[in-house]
Design a protein around this motif. Sequence first.
Motif, PDB file in Angstrom:
ATOM      1  N   HIS A 168       6.091  -0.319  -1.441  1.00  0.00           N
ATOM      2  CA  HIS A 168       7.290  -1.114  -1.196  1.00  0.00           C
ATOM      3  C   HIS A 168       7.076  -2.544  -1.682  1.00  0.00           C
ATOM      4  O   HIS A 168       6.046  -3.161  -1.398  1.00  0.00           O
ATOM      5  N   GLN A 207       0.815  -1.207   0.000  1.00  0.00           N
ATOM      6  CA  GLN A 207       0.000   0.000   0.000  1.00  0.00           C
ATOM      7  C   GLN A 207       0.859   1.272   0.000  1.00  0.00           C
ATOM      8  O   GLN A 207       0.428   2.327  -0.458  1.00  0.00           O
ATOM      9  N   PHE A 208       2.100   1.142   0.497  1.00  0.00           N
ATOM     10  CA  PHE A 208       3.026   2.272   0.512  1.00  0.00           C
ATOM     11  C   PHE A 208       4.001   2.246  -0.659  1.00  0.00           C
ATOM     12  O   PHE A 208       4.932   3.052  -0.714  1.00  0.00           O
ATOM     13  N   GLN A 243       9.351   3.275   8.158  1.00  0.00           N
ATOM     14  CA  GLN A 243      10.051   4.504   8.568  1.00  0.00           C
ATOM     15  C   GLN A 243      11.419   4.172   9.161  1.00  0.00           C
ATOM     16  O   GLN A 243      12.416   4.850   8.876  1.00  0.00           O
ATOM     17  N   MET A 287      -1.373  -1.953   8.674  1.00  0.00           N
ATOM     18  CA  MET A 287      -0.957  -0.684   8.089  1.00  0.00           C
ATOM     19  C   MET A 287      -0.142   0.124   9.096  1.00  0.00           C
ATOM     20  O   MET A 287       0.879   0.735   8.751  1.00  0.00           O
ATOM     21  N   THR A 340       3.847   0.991   8.644  1.00  0.00           N
ATOM     22  CA  THR A 340       4.314   2.379   8.713  1.00  0.00           C
ATOM     23  C   THR A 340       5.534   2.494   9.621  1.00  0.00           C
ATOM     24  O   THR A 340       6.563   3.090   9.254  1.00  0.00           O
TER      25      THR A 340
END
Length: 769
Positions: A35, A32-33, A291, A283, A287
């Motif tokens: 990756h 979703q990001f 990060q 999610m 995250t």
Amino acid sequence: MHIHIGLNARRTNAQSWGDLPFAHSLAAAFAQFGHASQLFFRDEAPTLTGQRDVVLRIIGPHLDEPVPGVPNLLWMISPPNMAPLACLARYQALFLASNALVRRCLAQGLNAVHLPQATDTRVFNPLARGDLPVDLPISFVGNHAPRAPRLTVRAALDLGFDVKIWGQGWEGVVPAHHLCGTRLDSAELAQVYARSHVVLNSHMPYMAELGFMNNRSFDALACGAQVVSDPVAGFADPDLPALHQCGAGDTLGPLLERLLAPNPTAQQRADIAASVAAGYSFMDRATAIAQCAESLLQRNARARPAFALLPPQPRRGVRTPVTLTDCADGDVETISQFETRLDALIAQHQLDVTLILSDPTTTPPSLGVEPAMRRAALAVGRIGAVIARQASFAALTVLAPPGHAGQGVIHAVMHDHRAAQAAALDPSTPAALAVLEPLCARARRLLESPAEECLALAQGDDGLDPVQTAIRLLTNRPLYAHTPAGFSRDRQKRHLRLWPRKALARSDLSIGVFVHLYYPDLAAVFRERFAVLDLPYRLYVSTDTAEKAMAIKAQLPTAELRVVPNRGRDVFGKLVGFADAHADHDIVLHLHGKKSPHASGLDQWLDHCLTCLLPNREEVFRILSLFRSLPDLGMVAPLTYRSVLAAAHWGDNLDIAREILARIRPDLALPPDERLDFPVGSMFWARAAALQPLLGLGLKACHFPVETGQVDATPAHAIERLFGVICQAGGYRMIRVAPAASQQHKGQQIVATRNEDVRRALQTGMFDP
């Protein structure tokens, strides 16, 4: 980023591990990001792309090493059996699903962050029940076992609550009307939770004690159910009011009655689901992990290999000779301290280094097996430290070890020591340097394992002794019971069903029967069994005391008896105690008085082996006629006993076998588990010539450890497997047999009516499924 997610499961059995859907959910969140994610499994290495690669290990019962050259993150969602602090420190980031354990890591100087388990709200949500009502008052999904007694679940049942159970191991433990099935897939699991008013969560005791709230709680909350969990140390979240922690005591009944009294509305269930989705979704976890990974990439934080050539340092000071040894007995210096001392010398002098290599086959008699392994691992580490710094020396001379004396107990790191020395003698070649990296990694794992240098977590529960634990650390294998990749029980089931032969065509074969009897009361059993040997033979019996020898002689008066040290079990008694007597015979029968006090399931193993090898007069004649008519037949072993089918592989013996084989045939490679054939239990008929390499080893009592009731990981257990390897390396074949009346593994039987049928079966590979 390219995020490589490593699991404890193997690719071949991953479907049975809960970590697999967990990893898939995390990978979907990473996607979703933007990756990319790839999964890799136990015994695999990730396929790095060279483009912003990051490794994330999802750790359960086994702690794996970081992958050198890239950032490594660890997410410990359940405690491993052993967690050396030094190994944890090699990770660039630690996420732990236990607040209590985070505090312990911080106190040890490890930078750890709390990251609880999560739920996939795409699967687990109130709508997962479909058109079905919320009709299950209380449910529980999980297996029952001695190490997972599920006390909260059983307490609820004892209080009269109607708990519906899905899982294995419950039959005979609770009334059958509570049992609804043994396994659910993710969609079925979500449906059960969405239909439940209350879901019970009962952890493995060590998980609860160490503060790991498992994802059963979060999955059930995401479906709108109330959850009653056994207490989990240090876990508290006021934002999850529907998660109740309660033991199996007096408060459980009132709590369940209170939760079951109202009929929750759809909105109330939606609110419960929303409370967990707000802070426990994948999610959120993706995250936090992404990060952290981005920060590590920007800082170029990477895991280092156990061995790598170091860049040259400026040469200062005067040229100074220094003599180092790979094995300094009595020296308590660690590898890190040795490296620090060496670096200090490099900073002050131009070193002419002489590295003196010791005899890797010699172990001081005062050392036990585990200390001997650590001594050899230290030697490997010292060799690696010297060779890694060779570019900073003015000169390096490596002196070959003295001739191998071969004194002292044979252990699993001896062969590593040999291999590291061979690389040190030719340190400029890429091949030699490539050898040192895995050897140093193995040595490092072993040396980092003392209890005082590990995070105290769950320990293995399969009865491993310290030597077996050390071997599994050395080889990076789990401490929990597991089956090797590629191994199949079916290979051990393939066997020849014997058929009678009325008489031998000729009786000129010289037969020697070799028996080791630690338990003299079994002499009468062997006397009765030998009644089927209707042919000339000589009997040799070894035992460990003169008193036992007298008792045995009374039952077996024709036996030649020898008293041998209580080392090496039956292998020492036969291969060493009677090594000279084998030369007088064409065919030998090896037997021993097997008892297995450590496992009740092995009580009939001796009877099984004797029944296969000495079934009756006519079938013994058949075995001997096979040796006469099949010149390449080297060994006849019993059909592998059913209770040890799963253990008929190298186990914890491979590295010990490597050292023994180096003394016989250093050019010979050992077969992998899936191609290993050996007489399981060390009882067999054999052509004496097929055993000659082992008989000529010159073994002594000092090569075997002191007897402590070991069940594996000794030279005797390694030689048990080498019987088959050496037999086949000599150009001979091994077959397993069972008597004509046997009904075991009928689908794997080879039925013959002539010896020629057996010859064709061997030639066509029928004994090698």
